[in-house]
Design a protein around this motif. Structure first.
Motif: not given
Length: 558
Positions: A341-365
């Motif tokens: 239903i979606a192209p493989d490129a959708l999985l790139h958004s997993y990486a970009s969204e969760r990398e940004a979330a990890a950076d946010e958590n690391i800043r707070h921590s």
């Protein structure tokens, strides 16, 4: 009879792949901790066959992660195991900060009422894994393989090949995609010659899980420089089964082996509790703060999640909670890609969204750790001044940092989100997790429920108002989208035309969404907002859905 998850073992069973079956599996998940189990359950519930591998045959030893946030509980609800966790866990929302023996201030993590789940529960990790494992056993599409150790990994344009070692010898397992959720020391990461980068803080902390009957309230207590542990910090949390978690700051020069001995631990606990309190040690560990992550969470057909991808210090409860959000983000995307239903490129958004979330958590921590353990005399003077002011000055309380506790990540700048064209006065921006509120399901003759539990695990189009007409234009959206009409309290409207009706019994949905008649929200399967608008434009909704599935160019071409 209750299951003892600390002693529970899982049987090794020979799989068809070991007889040379050689089938290509859609997804293999490596690691049966909270993140791996959540990912596998999510996929299986959606109809995607999944193989779950773990090199052990038991659940985690010791309590380990204990604080599970409201957003994580909402995800567990969607996975079908939230109720037993909340029933067993210790619910709390109040934290208190002390300087020496003096209470500086208290804070409330969920000051407003009418949410299905508490701000946090405290629950030992082995319980969380146990309830997830019980849910996994119920799913016929989830093949859990215990004592299956990954010893090699290669990938091509078509698949990933895993070399597996078992009690019956080695075999090869092939998958279209692999999710590596195999922990902070990730063997998969090592096999792929990948690493994490970040910062190690020169301080050590002692965790002591203590079984006792005490009159401490069910709150998070944090002491700076207490008289029973001078010049250091201490954290106290209650867990189920009369177990209390105590964290003692030790300093960088502490011997991590010696500090775990009862001869060292018991006097520290006794100094906190007093001479007359009876207790016994349940579990002891010494840890060092680290904040780090992989540069990229996606490497071809291998996606990293949880501690294998990122790690933070435990103050703030951002480790396990963030990992479960990884699983929540990844499951629906893998499903759409595997189904074509979606192209493989959708999985790139997993990486970009969760990398940004990890950076946010690391800043707070990192900020929490720097405040708790100042690295210079200037930093210590600043911290101590803020602490002294915090009792009487609200501005100083915003500076004091005993751990900024986990909240749902807002996916700012996500490529899957449609920017606002209209003006809203609420925090539910595109990329944010939607708010919860009580509803009456299927109109006046229905039953009481909660908004988040009704929108479920698919895309959802939510219209505020009393007319079905606009929503019927969205029927047969691809991928299938659940349609929901939110009506004011007292409306005499019943579900029809395949559209769910939710009565906003207290008006809180409209308030929290800043909604008026005609307001429309498009929600992703992980309950993050994909778009919002003051009126429903079917063309704009189809475009937003295409953007959220990385098929926008295909839609525009058509």
């Amino acid at each position: 009879m209750a299951i003892d998850f600390q002693t529970l073992t899982f049987d090794y069973r020979r799989s068809p792949d070991q007889s040379g079956d050689g089938q290509l599996h859609p997804v293999v998940v490596i690691g049966a901790g909270p993140v791996g189990l959540a990912t596998a359950i999510d996929l299986a519930q959606q109809g995607t066959p999944v193989v779950l591998l773990d090199d052990d045959h038991t659940l985690s030893s010791g309590s380990r992660a204990i604080c599970f946030a409201k957003r994580t509980l909402e995800i567990f609800d969607r996975l079908g195991c939230g109720d037993p966790m909340v029933a067993k866990g210790v619910s709390w929302k109040v934290g208190k900060v002390f300087l020496q023996n003096e209470l500086l201030y208290a804070f409330d993590l969920l000051p407003e009422a009418d949410h299905a789940r508490p701000a946090f529960i405290n629950l030992q990790q082995y319980y969380v894994e146990g309830y997830l494992a019980e849910r996994a056993r119920e799913l016929p599409l989830l093949d859990a393989r215990w004592r299956n150790l990954v010893t090699g990994i290669t990938q091509s344009d078509e698949c990933v090949s895993l070399q597996i070692e078992t009690p019956d010898g080695p075999y090869t397992l092939r998958a279209r995609y692999v999710v590596a959720a195999d922990g902070a020391r990730s063997p998969v990461r090592a096999l792929m010659h990948l690493d994490t980068h970040g910062r190690t803080f020169k301080d050590r902390f002692l965790i002591a899980d203590v079984r006792m009957k005490a009159d401490f309230p069910t709150e998070r207590w944090f002491w700076f420089d207490p008289p029973f542990h001078p010049n250091q910090s201490v954290l106290l949390h209650r867990q189920p089964d009369n177990v209390w978690r105590i964290d003692f700051q030790l300093g960088w020069d502490a011997d991590p082996v010696a500090e775990k001995t009862p001869e060292r631990v018991i006097p520290r606990v006794r100094a906190l509790l007093g001479p007359d309190v009876e207790f016994e040690l349940e579990w002891v560990s010494v840890y060092t703060f680290r904040c780090q992550r992989m540069d990229k969470f996606r490497h071809g057909r291998v996606l990293f999640a949880g501690d294998s991808a990122h790690g933070v210090s435990p103050f703030g409860a951002r480790g396990a909670n963030s990992g479960v959000q990884d699983a929540d983000n990844l499951g629906w995307k893998l499903k759409l890609v595997i189904d074509g239903i979606a192209p493989d490129a959708l999985l790139h958004s997993y990486a970009s969204e969760r990398e940004a979330a990890a950076d946010e958590n690391i800043r707070h921590s990192t900020r929490s750790t720097d405040f708790i353990t100042p690295k210079s005399e200037v930093s210590r003077v600043f911290r101590d001044a803020a602490l002294r002011l915090a009792k009487d000055c609200a501005f100083a309380r915003r500076i004091v940092n005993s751990g900024r506790l986990s909240t749902a990540s807002v996916l700012h700048d996500s490529p899957l989100s449609t920017p606002d064209r209209d003006v809203f006065d609420c925090a539910l921006v595109p990329g944010a997790v939607v708010a919860d509120a009580p509803v009456l399901v299927n109109g006046r003759d229905g039953h009481e429920g909660w908004f988040l539990q009704q929108v479920g695990s698919s895309f959802a189009g939510v219209l505020f108002g009393e007319s079905f007409d606009a929503l019927t234009t969205l029927q047969h959206l691809h991928p299938q989208t659940k349609l929901v009409l939110v009506v004011p309290a007292g409306s005499d409207i019943q579900t029809r035309h395949g559209i769910d009706v939710l009565e906003d019994v207290k008006g809180l949905l409209a308030e929290r969404f800043d909604a008026r008649p005609g307001t429309f929200y498009l929600l992703r399967p992980d309950q993050h907002i994909a778009m919002r608008a003051r009126s429903l434009d079917p063309h704009a909704v189809r475009e937003a859905l295409a953007r959220a599935t990385c098929t926008l160019n295909e839609t525009q071409s058509a």
